[in-house]
Design a protein around this motif. Structure first.
Motif, short mmCIF file in Angstrom:
data_model
loop_
_atom_site.label_atom_id
_atom_site.label_comp_id
_atom_site.label_asym_id
_atom_site.label_seq_id
_atom_site.Cartn_x
_atom_site.Cartn_y
_atom_site.Cartn_z
N GLN A 26 0.84 -1.19 0.00
CA GLN A 26 0.00 0.00 0.00
C GLN A 26 0.88 1.25 0.00
OE1 GLN A 26 -2.03 -1.14 3.63
NE2 GLN A 26 -0.97 0.49 4.76
N ASP A 27 0.29 2.35 -0.46
CA ASP A 27 1.07 3.58 -0.52
C ASP A 27 0.53 4.66 0.41
OD1 ASP A 27 -1.21 4.14 -1.87
OD2 ASP A 27 -0.26 4.59 -3.80
N VAL A 28 -0.41 4.31 1.29
CA VAL A 28 -0.89 5.24 2.30
C VAL A 28 -0.86 4.55 3.65
CG1 VAL A 28 -2.34 6.61 0.76
CG2 VAL A 28 -3.27 4.53 1.78
N PRO A 29 -0.70 5.29 4.75
CA PRO A 29 -0.60 4.67 6.08
C PRO A 29 -1.95 4.23 6.63
CG PRO A 29 -0.42 7.05 6.27
CD PRO A 29 -0.49 6.74 4.80
N ILE A 81 5.60 -5.84 9.10
CA ILE A 81 5.38 -4.57 8.42
C ILE A 81 6.74 -4.04 7.98
CG2 ILE A 81 4.48 -2.21 8.62
CD1 ILE A 81 2.70 -3.23 10.91
N ILE A 82 6.87 -3.76 6.70
CA ILE A 82 8.14 -3.26 6.15
C ILE A 82 7.90 -1.89 5.53
CG2 ILE A 82 9.99 -3.69 4.50
CD1 ILE A 82 9.39 -6.65 4.69
N LEU A 83 8.69 -0.91 5.96
CA LEU A 83 8.64 0.42 5.38
C LEU A 83 9.63 0.50 4.22
CD1 LEU A 83 8.52 2.65 8.59
CD2 LEU A 83 6.63 1.62 7.33
N ASN A 84 9.27 1.26 3.21
CA ASN A 84 10.12 1.33 2.03
C ASN A 84 11.35 2.22 2.21
OD1 ASN A 84 8.50 -0.39 0.57
ND2 ASN A 84 7.25 1.24 -0.31
N HIS A 85 11.18 3.28 3.00
CA HIS A 85 12.26 4.27 3.05
C HIS A 85 12.71 4.64 4.45
CE1 HIS A 85 11.60 4.70 -1.23
NE2 HIS A 85 10.34 5.06 -1.02
N THR A 86 11.80 4.79 5.38
CA THR A 86 12.15 5.31 6.71
C THR A 86 12.21 4.20 7.75
OG1 THR A 86 9.81 5.73 7.19
CG2 THR A 86 11.08 7.53 6.19
N ASP A 87 13.00 4.43 8.80
CA ASP A 87 13.11 3.48 9.91
C ASP A 87 12.00 3.73 10.93
OD1 ASP A 87 15.35 2.54 8.71
OD2 ASP A 87 16.77 3.40 10.15
N PHE A 88 11.65 2.67 11.66
CA PHE A 88 10.70 2.81 12.76
C PHE A 88 11.39 3.53 13.93
CE2 PHE A 88 8.62 -0.73 10.59
CZ PHE A 88 7.28 -0.37 10.69
N PRO A 89 10.67 4.42 14.64
CA PRO A 89 11.24 5.04 15.85
C PRO A 89 11.20 4.05 17.00
CG PRO A 89 9.02 5.86 15.47
CD PRO A 89 9.35 4.98 14.30
N GLY A 134 15.43 -1.43 12.04
CA GLY A 134 15.45 -0.55 10.87
C GLY A 134 14.06 -0.31 10.32
N THR A 135 13.81 -0.81 9.10
CA THR A 135 12.52 -0.57 8.43
C THR A 135 11.50 -1.69 8.66
OG1 THR A 135 13.31 -1.67 6.41
CG2 THR A 135 13.68 0.71 6.59
N THR A 136 11.84 -2.67 9.51
CA THR A 136 10.98 -3.86 9.67
C THR A 136 10.45 -3.99 11.10
OG1 THR A 136 12.21 -5.02 7.94
CG2 THR A 136 10.81 -6.34 9.38
N PHE A 137 9.13 -4.18 11.19
CA PHE A 137 8.48 -4.49 12.47
C PHE A 137 7.97 -5.93 12.37
CE2 PHE A 137 4.47 -5.04 14.75
CZ PHE A 137 4.82 -4.66 16.04
N SER A 138 8.38 -6.80 13.31
CA SER A 138 7.97 -8.21 13.30
C SER A 138 7.30 -8.54 14.62
CB SER A 138 9.19 -9.12 13.10
OG SER A 138 9.85 -8.82 11.89
N PHE A 139 6.23 -9.35 14.51
CA PHE A 139 5.44 -9.72 15.68
C PHE A 139 5.09 -11.20 15.55
CE2 PHE A 139 1.54 -9.90 18.24
CZ PHE A 139 1.86 -9.11 19.34
N SER A 181 5.03 4.54 4.64
CA SER A 181 5.16 5.07 6.00
C SER A 181 4.15 4.37 6.90
CB SER A 181 4.94 6.58 6.01
OG SER A 181 3.62 6.89 5.57
N CYS A 182 4.33 4.55 8.20
CA CYS A 182 3.43 3.91 9.17
C CYS A 182 3.24 4.86 10.35
CB CYS A 182 4.01 2.59 9.65
SG CYS A 182 3.03 1.77 10.93
N ARG A 183 2.01 5.06 10.76
CA ARG A 183 1.75 5.91 11.92
C ARG A 183 2.04 5.12 13.19
NH1 ARG A 183 -4.13 7.81 9.79
NH2 ARG A 183 -4.42 5.58 10.19
N ILE A 184 2.81 5.71 14.09
CA ILE A 184 3.15 5.05 15.35
C ILE A 184 1.90 4.68 16.12
CG2 ILE A 184 4.39 5.30 17.53
CD1 ILE A 184 6.11 5.09 14.99
N PHE A 185 0.90 5.53 16.01
CA PHE A 185 -0.35 5.26 16.72
C PHE A 185 -0.93 3.92 16.28
CE2 PHE A 185 -5.00 5.32 16.35
CZ PHE A 185 -5.37 5.43 17.69
#
Length: 547
Positions: A408-411, A458-466, A527-532, A431-435
């Motif tokens: 997808q191209d929207v959060p 969840i993998i982001l294309n460009h930015t890292d997760f905070p 980095g750009t990957t969130f795993s659960f 991108s991904c909203r922290i919320f």
């Protein structure tokens, strides 16, 4: 059993004009190393047919080789076999034998073909090296391809030895270096049915003088002697030579043309058809058609024809036959890539939907809902460039899919997860909203949602997760850094051929605990990957796995 196969495959067997024994070679620099022979049959009796289908491979093994073989009786000889996956075909039987048994094994295989298919087809042995031995078998013709001749005494002796010891020579070919010296008049070289050679002007006349075969294609590497051509035609006209000849083609190097065409035509006494009339076309079957090794041969399978109104009942009957034959212990999947595609409603069938968005967002959602509402169990849904304008209905069957994979191209991760009741989910986005992440984890921890979830990525294309902001907000727990946490990985609900069958491993010192049953989930942000990854274990059982 043999008679049953013969009777059911009569049409197929009748389409086989020849069976070919061919050696593959490995090229290392300028050295050609012969490897294992492969046995193929050529499909189609037309002059243009070149499709080859692999029947069997053979391989020589060492005395101490250890493999899982099974034995088959082939024309009275027990031969070791194994089944291997082949590059061009799905699976191929491989006959394995010791070097001392090579001749007897090839003889047994050949005799089996003669008994099974008969002698109405041609059996060709294609050898691409003058040092290769050729089996002496009945009804076998040799197609010899000599790719490089150095014209040393040893090479000429080797070739003469092969010619003299070979069965009927179907074709001789050389294509790298011109043949500089002619063979002796009594050589079996001149008895080959077909020649395909590179020659110099000295050997052209010698080849034409003694040739007793049917077809010849000759390429000259330098100047062409007119007397060679006139000599050939006049000897044929007089009946002195070339009585079996059907076709001759002489080519000059690229950019070179025949000189003195009127002189040639006059010297051989040609006759001419009136230019206002259409001459007959001369065309023949080639003596030896080369195999098309570079392309994959199509797999043979039965094709069923039916009227449109019978589609549902036909697929239902086929599916029920498979259920009765194989049972329901295996998975039956229906893969579609188009919203308009038909999906049969039968038992024990899972749907795999793979589509790209076309049209407006509202149209995409409507089309998706229409197809999945009538579908059986949704095993996997995969889509790219997904832009839903709002939340899908809670009762949407998309949420009931066992696995989803969305680009997808929207959060809108939370929107797409929404009421997801499946096991595995994968998202790739800009991108991904922290919320959204915090909300997802807290809903899982409270037991409010995602009770069947096993794995989320969840993998982001460009930015890292905070990293710190997320971990602090969801109240993660930590395993001591000096200890080794257990690794979470699972078989994927669905994976395409060539892809990894398991989820990516999660080896993390952070985890969260569910309030309702104390189950835990390993959580990783790198980095750009969130795993659960959810464990089917309580916190106490999970920590017992820590080393």
């Amino acid at each position: 059993m043999k008679n049953i196969i013969k009777s059911s495959q009569t049409k197929r067997f009748n389409s086989i004009p020849r069976i070919v024994y061919v050696y593959d070679r490995i090229q290392e620099g300028r050295v050609y190393i012969p490897t294992k022979p492969r046995i193929r049959y050529i499909n189609g009796r037309t002059r243009t047919a070149r499709m080859a289908e692999l029947i069997i491979e053979t391989v020589e093994r060492q005395e101490d080789a250890k493999h899982d073989y099974f034995q088959l009786n082939v024309a009275g000889k027990l031969i070791d076999f194994e089944i291997r996956k082949d590059f061009f075909q799905d699976y191929c039987p491989v006959a394995s034998f010791l070097s001392i048994d090579k001749e007897s094994v090839m003889e047994s295989i050949h005799n089996y073909f003669l008994d099974f298919i008969g002698d109405s087809v041609d059996y060709h042995w294609i050898a691409e090296d003058c040092k290769l031995s050729i089996s002496q078998l009945q009804n076998l013709s040799t197609c010899l391809s000599v790719l490089h001749i150095d014209n040393g005494l040893d090479d000429m002796k080797n070739l003469e030895a092969i010619f003299s010891s070979s069965p009927a020579l179907k074709q001789i070919e050389n294509g790298v270096k011109p043949l500089e010296e002619p063979f002796s008049p009594e050589s079996k070289f001149s008895q080959a049915e077909s020649l395909k050679l590179k020659l110099n002007e000295k050997t052209l006349l010698a080849v034409l003088q003694h040739f007793q075969g049917r077809q010849a294609c000759l390429k000259c590497s330098s100047s062409f002697e007119i007397r060679a051509l006139t000599n050939f035609v006049n000897r044929w006209k007089s009946g002195e030579a070339f009585q079996k000849l059907e076709y001759l083609k002489v080519e000059l190097p690229f950019g070179t043309e025949f000189e003195g065409i009127p002189e040639i035509l006059n010297s051989i006494g040609v006759k001419q058809i009136d230019e206002t009339q259409t001459p007959l076309e001369h065309c023949l079957h080639r003596v030896c058609i080369p195999l098309s090794y570079g392309s994959r041969c199509p797999t043979r399978f039965p094709m069923i024809a039916f009227n449109q109104c019978d589609k549902q009942s036909i697929f239902e009957s086929i599916h029920n036959y498979l259920l009765d034959f194989f049972g329901d212990t295996i998975e039956y999947e229906w893969i579609i890539t188009d919203f308009q595609f038909f999906v049969p409603r039968v038992q024990h069938l899972s749907l795999v939907l793979n589509f790209r968005n076309t049209g407006t967002d509202e149209e995409n959602i409507e089309r998706l809902e229409n197809i999945i509402s009538l579908s059986p169990i949704m095993k996997h849904v995969q889509t790219t460039y997904w832009r839903p304008p709002g939340t899908l209905k809670p009762e949407s069957k998309l949420y009931q899919a066992e696995s989803i994979s969305i680009v997808q191209d929207v959060p809108t991760i939370l929107v797409n997860l929404g009421c997801f009741q499946g096991k595995q989910a994968s998202f790739r986005c800009h991108s991904c909203r922290i919320f959204d992440l915090i909300e997802f984890v807290n809903r899982w921890k409270s037991g409010e949602a995602f009770q069947n979830l096993e794995h989320l990525e969840i993998i982001l294309n460009h930015t890292d997760f905070p990293l710190n902001g997320v971990l602090n907000a969801i109240g993660v727990k930590y395993i001591d850094l000096v200890k080794t946490p257990p690794t979470h990985t699972l078989p994927k609900v669905y994976f395409e051929s060539g892809h990894k069958p398991n989820t990516d491993p999660i080896n993390s010192h952070t985890y969260v605990e569910k309030e309702t049953d104390n189950r835990v989930a390993s959580m990783s942000i790198e980095g750009t990957t969130f795993s659960f990854g959810v464990w089917n274990k309580t916190e106490e059982e999970f920590l017992a796995l820590v080393k």
